[in-house]
Design a protein around this motif. Structure first.
Motif, PDB file in Angstrom:
ATOM      1  N   SER A  55       0.857  -1.177   0.000  1.00  0.00           N
ATOM      2  CA  SER A  55       0.000   0.000   0.000  1.00  0.00           C
ATOM      3  C   SER A  55       0.893   1.227   0.000  1.00  0.00           C
ATOM      4  O   SER A  55       2.117   1.120   0.076  1.00  0.00           O
ATOM      5  N   GLU A  81     -16.471   2.021  -6.811  1.00  0.00           N
ATOM      6  CA  GLU A  81     -15.111   1.619  -6.458  1.00  0.00           C
ATOM      7  C   GLU A  81     -14.139   2.480  -7.258  1.00  0.00           C
ATOM      8  O   GLU A  81     -14.273   2.615  -8.462  1.00  0.00           O
ATOM      9  N   ARG A  83     -10.540   2.882  -8.666  1.00  0.00           N
ATOM     10  CA  ARG A  83      -9.339   2.128  -8.987  1.00  0.00           C
ATOM     11  C   ARG A  83      -8.449   2.971  -9.879  1.00  0.00           C
ATOM     12  O   ARG A  83      -8.921   3.846 -10.584  1.00  0.00           O
ATOM     13  N   ALA A 100      -4.524  -0.620  -8.478  1.00  0.00           N
ATOM     14  CA  ALA A 100      -4.699  -0.302  -7.062  1.00  0.00           C
ATOM     15  C   ALA A 100      -6.108   0.196  -6.800  1.00  0.00           C
ATOM     16  O   ALA A 100      -6.776   0.714  -7.691  1.00  0.00           O
ATOM     17  N   VAL A 101      -6.538   0.031  -5.567  1.00  0.00           N
ATOM     18  CA  VAL A 101      -7.793   0.589  -5.078  1.00  0.00           C
ATOM     19  C   VAL A 101      -7.437   1.783  -4.209  1.00  0.00           C
ATOM     20  O   VAL A 101      -6.601   1.662  -3.303  1.00  0.00           O
ATOM     21  N   SER A 103      -8.154   4.271  -1.280  1.00  0.00           N
ATOM     22  CA  SER A 103      -8.946   4.192  -0.054  1.00  0.00           C
ATOM     23  C   SER A 103      -9.268   5.557   0.528  1.00  0.00           C
ATOM     24  O   SER A 103     -10.170   5.671   1.349  1.00  0.00           O
ATOM     25  N   THR A 122      -4.106   0.879  -2.031  1.00  0.00           N
ATOM     26  CA  THR A 122      -3.629  -0.478  -1.782  1.00  0.00           C
ATOM     27  C   THR A 122      -3.527  -1.179  -3.121  1.00  0.00           C
ATOM     28  O   THR A 122      -4.496  -1.188  -3.897  1.00  0.00           O
ATOM     29  N   ASP A 124      -3.699  -4.009  -5.773  1.00  0.00           N
ATOM     30  CA  ASP A 124      -4.526  -5.201  -5.945  1.00  0.00           C
ATOM     31  C   ASP A 124      -3.606  -6.316  -6.425  1.00  0.00           C
ATOM     32  O   ASP A 124      -3.454  -6.546  -7.616  1.00  0.00           O
ATOM     33  N   GLY A 125      -2.950  -6.969  -5.477  1.00  0.00           N
ATOM     34  CA  GLY A 125      -1.936  -7.968  -5.809  1.00  0.00           C
ATOM     35  C   GLY A 125      -0.552  -7.367  -5.635  1.00  0.00           C
ATOM     36  O   GLY A 125      -0.391  -6.253  -5.138  1.00  0.00           O
TER      37      GLY A 125
END
Length: 134
Positions: A55, A81, A83, A100-101, A103, A122, A124-125
């Motif tokens: 992250s 969401e 992204r 990434a997401v 937040s 964060t 994603d993977g």
């Protein structure tokens, strides 16, 4: 053996293909869960690595004409969401990138100073380590 210390002046952040022009800083945090492992015959617990995560945060000066930052704000207001494809460029030869997401996103407007923005994300993977695409 000669060594070279990296400086932040070569860093940059891209969201997809668009470089954020007024990005003053970025950080990336790598984490791993530690699982306690009990061993018979000892009073000390052992540890074993578990799930990993990555992250970080990005931030800088806000400009209304900044296309990459404006796209984040527009996406935040319109979608469920948020992204982004984040590229954290450390030097001319190294970047960390991946989907990434986001937040959080913050815009700060002091009465006697410049307007700034910041975002937390964060991956994603696992982020991919490689050379920046010019």
């Amino acid at each position: 053996m000669s060594t070279q210390v990296l400086t932040g002046k070569d860093g940059k952040v891209k969201v997809g293909e668009d470089q954020i022009a007024y990005c003053d800083n970025w950080s990336m945090d790598l984490s791993q869960e530690a699982q306690e492992v009990l061993r018979l015959g000892t009073n000390w617990a052992g540890a074993q690595g578990g799930k990993k995560g990555a992250s970080g945060s990005i931030g800088g000066s806000y400009s209304e004409t900044e296309t990459a930052v404006s796209a984040i704000v527009t996406s935040w207001l319109a979608e469920e969401e948020v992204r982004a494809d984040i590229h954290l460029v450390q030097s001319a030869t190294k970047e960390f990138a991946g989907p990434a997401v986001l937040s959080s996103f913050n815009i700060s407007t002091p009465a006697a100073g410049k307007v700034t923005w910041s975002a937390n994300f964060t991956f994603d993977g696992a982020p991919v380590e490689g050379a920046p695409v010019v």
